[in-house]
Structures are given as structure tokens and as C-alpha cells.
Design a protein around this motif. Sequence first.
Motif, PDB file in Angstrom:
ATOM      1  N   SER A 293       0.931  -1.184  -0.049  1.00 50.12           N
ATOM      2  CA  SER A 293      -0.243   0.029  -0.015  1.00 50.12           C
ATOM      3  C   SER A 293       0.823   1.342   0.010  1.00 50.12           C
ATOM      4  CB  SER A 293      -0.958   0.192   1.269  1.00 50.12           C
ATOM      5  OG  SER A 293      -1.758  -1.003   1.290  1.00 50.12           O
ATOM      6  N   PRO A 294       1.338   1.645  -1.030  1.00 51.23           N
ATOM      7  CA  PRO A 294       2.324   2.649  -1.352  1.00 51.23           C
ATOM      8  C   PRO A 294       1.779   4.052  -0.650  1.00 51.23           C
ATOM      9  CG  PRO A 294       2.514   1.421  -3.428  1.00 51.23           C
ATOM     10  CD  PRO A 294       1.408   1.047  -2.616  1.00 51.23           C
ATOM     11  N   GLU A 295       0.566   4.185  -0.941  1.00 49.97           N
ATOM     12  CA  GLU A 295      -0.059   5.560  -0.253  1.00 49.97           C
ATOM     13  C   GLU A 295      -0.075   5.652   1.056  1.00 49.97           C
ATOM     14  OE1 GLU A 295      -3.016   2.299  -0.793  1.00 49.97           O
ATOM     15  OE2 GLU A 295      -1.670   3.217  -2.157  1.00 49.97           O
TER      16      GLU A 295
ATOM     17  N   LEU B  62      12.527  -1.880  -0.648  1.00 53.11           N
ATOM     18  CA  LEU B  62      13.205  -2.748  -1.723  1.00 53.11           C
ATOM     19  C   LEU B  62      13.077  -2.105  -2.842  1.00 53.11           C
ATOM     20  CD1 LEU B  62      10.841  -4.246  -3.052  1.00 53.11           C
ATOM     21  CD2 LEU B  62      10.635  -5.555  -0.975  1.00 53.11           C
ATOM     22  N   ASP B  63      13.640  -2.844  -3.961  1.00 54.85           N
ATOM     23  CA  ASP B  63      13.820  -2.557  -5.420  1.00 54.85           C
ATOM     24  C   ASP B  63      13.542  -3.702  -6.255  1.00 54.85           C
ATOM     25  OD1 ASP B  63      13.804  -0.964  -7.645  1.00 54.85           O
ATOM     26  OD2 ASP B  63      16.387  -1.291  -7.772  1.00 54.85           O
ATOM     27  N   ARG B  64      12.584  -3.597  -7.165  1.00 54.44           N
ATOM     28  CA  ARG B  64      12.427  -4.460  -8.194  1.00 54.44           C
ATOM     29  C   ARG B  64      11.781  -3.782  -9.333  1.00 54.44           C
ATOM     30  NH1 ARG B  64      10.538  -9.717  -7.841  1.00 54.44           N
ATOM     31  NH2 ARG B  64      10.683  -9.508 -10.082  1.00 54.44           N
ATOM     32  N   ILE B  65      11.835  -4.107 -10.643  1.00 59.17           N
ATOM     33  CA  ILE B  65      11.403  -3.377 -11.883  1.00 59.17           C
ATOM     34  C   ILE B  65      10.029  -4.213 -12.357  1.00 59.17           C
ATOM     35  CG2 ILE B  65      11.810  -2.999 -14.435  1.00 59.17           C
ATOM     36  CD1 ILE B  65      13.623  -1.420 -12.395  1.00 59.17           C
ATOM     37  N   VAL B  66      10.113  -5.443 -12.472  1.00 63.61           N
ATOM     38  CA  VAL B  66       9.023  -6.163 -13.136  1.00 63.61           C
ATOM     39  C   VAL B  66       8.189  -6.755 -11.609  1.00 63.61           C
ATOM     40  CG1 VAL B  66       8.199  -8.048 -14.401  1.00 63.61           C
ATOM     41  CG2 VAL B  66      10.017  -6.905 -14.964  1.00 63.61           C
ATOM     42  N   TYR B  67       7.630  -5.831 -10.878  1.00 62.14           N
ATOM     43  CA  TYR B  67       6.950  -6.225  -9.612  1.00 62.14           C
ATOM     44  C   TYR B  67       5.960  -4.963  -9.585  1.00 62.14           C
ATOM     45  CZ  TYR B  67       5.627  -8.981  -5.734  1.00 62.14           C
ATOM     46  OH  TYR B  67       4.896  -9.752  -4.793  1.00 62.14           O
ATOM     47  N   ASP B  68       4.966  -5.229  -8.439  1.00 62.85           N
ATOM     48  CA  ASP B  68       4.055  -3.950  -8.237  1.00 62.85           C
ATOM     49  C   ASP B  68       4.618  -3.384  -6.951  1.00 62.85           C
ATOM     50  OD1 ASP B  68       1.809  -2.343  -8.508  1.00 62.85           O
ATOM     51  OD2 ASP B  68       0.569  -3.623  -7.168  1.00 62.85           O
ATOM     52  N   ASN B  69       5.773  -2.742  -7.216  1.00 64.82           N
ATOM     53  CA  ASN B  69       6.162  -2.076  -5.848  1.00 64.82           C
ATOM     54  C   ASN B  69       6.578  -0.702  -6.249  1.00 64.82           C
ATOM     55  OD1 ASN B  69       8.426  -3.372  -7.512  1.00 64.82           O
ATOM     56  ND2 ASN B  69       9.948  -1.885  -6.314  1.00 64.82           N
ATOM     57  N   PRO B  70       6.707   0.373  -5.273  1.00 64.57           N
ATOM     58  CA  PRO B  70       6.892   1.813  -5.643  1.00 64.57           C
ATOM     59  C   PRO B  70       8.300   1.841  -5.838  1.00 64.57           C
ATOM     60  CG  PRO B  70       6.670   1.454  -3.434  1.00 64.57           C
ATOM     61  CD  PRO B  70       6.110   0.131  -3.939  1.00 64.57           C
ATOM     62  N   GLU B  71       8.959   2.648  -6.851  1.00 61.29           N
ATOM     63  CA  GLU B  71      10.296   2.964  -7.011  1.00 61.29           C
ATOM     64  C   GLU B  71      10.910   3.692  -5.828  1.00 61.29           C
ATOM     65  OE1 GLU B  71      14.142   3.743  -8.334  1.00 61.29           O
ATOM     66  OE2 GLU B  71      12.597   5.449  -7.597  1.00 61.29           O
ATOM     67  N   PRO B  72      11.896   2.945  -5.495  1.00 58.44           N
ATOM     68  CA  PRO B  72      12.374   3.353  -4.103  1.00 58.44           C
ATOM     69  C   PRO B  72      12.861   4.714  -3.977  1.00 58.44           C
ATOM     70  CG  PRO B  72      14.054   1.736  -5.005  1.00 58.44           C
ATOM     71  CD  PRO B  72      12.626   1.763  -5.802  1.00 58.44           C
ATOM     72  N   LEU B  73      13.854   5.319  -4.837  1.00 52.45           N
ATOM     73  CA  LEU B  73      14.355   6.316  -4.916  1.00 52.45           C
ATOM     74  C   LEU B  73      13.188   7.520  -4.787  1.00 52.45           C
ATOM     75  CD1 LEU B  73      17.526   5.946  -7.120  1.00 52.45           C
ATOM     76  CD2 LEU B  73      17.513   6.027  -4.649  1.00 52.45           C
ATOM     77  N   VAL B  74      12.338   7.461  -5.608  1.00 47.14           N
ATOM     78  CA  VAL B  74      11.330   8.549  -5.857  1.00 47.14           C
ATOM     79  C   VAL B  74      10.494   8.342  -4.555  1.00 47.14           C
ATOM     80  CG1 VAL B  74       9.064   8.801  -6.744  1.00 47.14           C
ATOM     81  CG2 VAL B  74      10.988   8.276  -8.298  1.00 47.14           C
ATOM     82  N   THR B  75      10.277   7.123  -3.953  1.00 43.69           N
ATOM     83  CA  THR B  75       9.548   7.024  -2.564  1.00 43.69           C
ATOM     84  C   THR B  75      10.181   7.506  -1.294  1.00 43.69           C
ATOM     85  OG1 THR B  75       8.412   5.152  -3.583  1.00 43.69           O
ATOM     86  CG2 THR B  75       8.204   5.604  -1.235  1.00 43.69           C
ATOM     87  N   LEU B  76      11.437   7.313  -1.385  1.00 46.23           N
ATOM     88  CA  LEU B  76      12.342   7.854  -0.076  1.00 46.23           C
ATOM     89  C   LEU B  76      12.572   9.312  -0.359  1.00 46.23           C
ATOM     90  CD1 LEU B  76      15.016   4.746  -0.015  1.00 46.23           C
ATOM     91  CD2 LEU B  76      13.070   5.217   1.332  1.00 46.23           C
ATOM     92  N   ALA B  77      12.582   9.868  -1.441  1.00 46.80           N
ATOM     93  CA  ALA B  77      12.558  11.297  -1.572  1.00 46.80           C
ATOM     94  C   ALA B  77      11.118  11.832  -0.924  1.00 46.80           C
ATOM     95  CB  ALA B  77      12.476  12.002  -3.078  1.00 46.80           C
ATOM     96  N   LEU B  78      10.084  11.294  -1.285  1.00 44.19           N
ATOM     97  CA  LEU B  78       8.831  11.734  -0.527  1.00 44.19           C
ATOM     98  C   LEU B  78       8.970  11.508   0.944  1.00 44.19           C
ATOM     99  CD1 LEU B  78       5.863  12.359  -0.568  1.00 44.19           C
ATOM    100  CD2 LEU B  78       5.429  10.393  -1.009  1.00 44.19           C
ATOM    101  N   LEU B  79       9.617  10.474   1.485  1.00 48.08           N
ATOM    102  CA  LEU B  79       9.594  10.308   2.967  1.00 48.08           C
ATOM    103  C   LEU B  79      10.534  10.889   3.601  1.00 48.08           C
ATOM    104  CD1 LEU B  79       9.038   6.273   2.836  1.00 48.08           C
ATOM    105  CD2 LEU B  79       7.455   8.113   2.933  1.00 48.08           C
ATOM    106  N   ALA B  80      11.420  11.495   2.901  1.00 48.18           N
ATOM    107  CA  ALA B  80      12.694  12.398   3.439  1.00 48.18           C
ATOM    108  C   ALA B  80      11.917  13.584   3.783  1.00 48.18           C
ATOM    109  CB  ALA B  80      13.572  12.808   2.379  1.00 48.18           C
ATOM    110  N   GLY B  81      10.778  14.132   2.902  1.00 47.12           N
ATOM    111  CA  GLY B  81      10.142  15.323   3.153  1.00 47.12           C
ATOM    112  C   GLY B  81       9.232  15.241   4.343  1.00 47.12           C
ATOM    113  N   ALA B  82       8.944  13.978   4.684  1.00 45.20           N
ATOM    114  CA  ALA B  82       7.905  13.691   5.743  1.00 45.20           C
ATOM    115  C   ALA B  82       8.440  13.455   7.009  1.00 45.20           C
ATOM    116  CB  ALA B  82       6.961  12.540   5.279  1.00 45.20           C
ATOM    117  N   THR B  83       9.768  13.500   7.017  1.00 48.41           N
ATOM    118  CA  THR B  83      10.525  13.008   8.273  1.00 48.41           C
ATOM    119  C   THR B  83      11.671  14.018   8.642  1.00 48.41           C
ATOM    120  OG1 THR B  83      12.089  11.623   7.049  1.00 48.41           O
ATOM    121  CG2 THR B  83      10.129  10.423   8.051  1.00 48.41           C
TER     122      THR B  83
END
Length: 274
Positions: free
Chosen positions: A11-13, A33-54
Motif C-alpha cells: 500500500s504505497p499511499e 526494496l527494489d524491483r522492476i517487474v513487480y508491483d512495488n513503488p520505485e525506491p528513490l522516488v518514494t524515499l525522496a517523498l519520505l525524506a520530506g515527511a521526516t
Amino acid sequence: MHFGLGLPIGSPEQLTDWARLADDGPFRTLGLLDRIVYDNPEPLVTLALLAGATTRVRLQTEVLLAPLREPALLAKQAATLDRLSGGRFTLGLGVGGRADDHQATGTDPRQRGRVLDEQMTRMRRIWSGAEGIGPAPATPGGPEVLFGAFADPALERIARHGDGFLCAAPPKWAGDLFAKVERFWADAGRDGRPRMVAQVNVALESDVDEARAAIAAYYAFSDYGRNMVEGMLTTPEQVREAAKHFADLGADELMLYCWGTDPGQVGRLADVVS
């Protein structure tokens, strides 16, 4: 020994909620974690968002599949995330073992180790300012780099290019891996000791069945999928026992990788490790 929290991908949201709760708790690091062919959020984009939330907790890829990415852009992305987070970023790297990820990115899995070595040489040069590719990272020389590895050539890479080891093996195997990493480190003439970061899979209380299904699906490609499901820690006692084992082995940090999507897991795990 510090504790980190591995973030679920289901649940990325909800991950900003996880991050804010973890930032107020006992956890040192958030991993993704990181995968390409999987239903996961891209980690660098997601961690950038989380950096702003912490404001306090560190942010870590666990592990980013570096050979699937172009090195100059990856170096710029990592430096940017380190800079914008105030030096709170750890770049955890691996080579990637899934054929479909390499096929999707047009990379050759047979060359992945050589490619990663070349990438690290280039990225260190970029982070030093030698190529004019900015921004400069907040951490001198570039963000902390950890490698996930099992085989000796990959463990030796830690001494050549890294700052430490991400160990996803259980305690009964981790001791030998830690010893090899320390030996390769000494043989390479490195000062001090490598950071040792261990990882276990966890889910407590109501999320256990969901977590078992998620981890089984993630490791469906592997012959070890059943072992991963059976090895997931599902009680506070199991988590505390694993923590003691890894502390006795000299681990600097234990990442509790949670496969349940309920943000209430943050509080439950915080109660266990506090």
C-alpha cells in the motif's frame, strides 16, 4: 545495536504514515526494496517523498539493483537525495537475481558484478566532484554505501567500494558472512570496521496471514520461497531472540522488514524493541 524498519510495498499511499510514525519512534532507519517487474513503488522516488515527511530517521534502499540503472544518473539521484535529506540517505546496493528485471531493462545478468564494480568507480568519482555532475552530496565522498551479498566475490566488493554489509541471512549463517566481510576488509587495508546491518522479515498479530501471502508471492520465483515464509518472525519473542543473536554477532543494526500493510505495525514493533 540500532533497529531499522523495512517498509511494506503493498500500500504505497500509506508509507508517509509509516514514515511519520517511525520518525517519532525508536527506529534509526527506514528501508525500501527494489524491483522492476513487480508491483512495488520505485525506491528513490518514494524515499525522496519520505525524506520530506521526516526529520530524524535515515532512509535506505534495501537493496537497489544498481546494474539495471545508468551510473551517472544514479549518482546524481543518490547525491540529490542525500543532500535534500541532510545526509540521512544510505544507498544499499545489490546486483539483482531476477531474470525478468534484467530482461525489462535490457541488461545482461551475466555481467552484473562487473557492471556494479564499474558503476561504483564512476559514482565515487562523480561524488568527489571530478566530473562536474552535481549537486554535491551532503555526506563528503557520497552517501553511505552498503552491499547486500552472499557469495565471496560480492562480499569482497564491500571492502573495495563500500562502507558496510547488508546481511539478509539468518543468524546461523550470518556469523560466517560477517567474518568473511571483516577478513576481506582487513586484507584490503581498510581502517576501522565495516558496518554490519542484518535483516529479518516480520509481521505481528493481525497482519500475519497477509504478510505470509505477500512474502510468498514476492519469492515465488525462488526455490527458497517456502523457507522465507516459514522463517518470518511473527511473535515478539521471536523478534527479541533474533535481535539478541545478531547483537551477539556484532551487528550494528537490525532491519525489521515488515510485510504487513497496517501502519499499526510500527507501534507494535516499536514496543518490542524499545
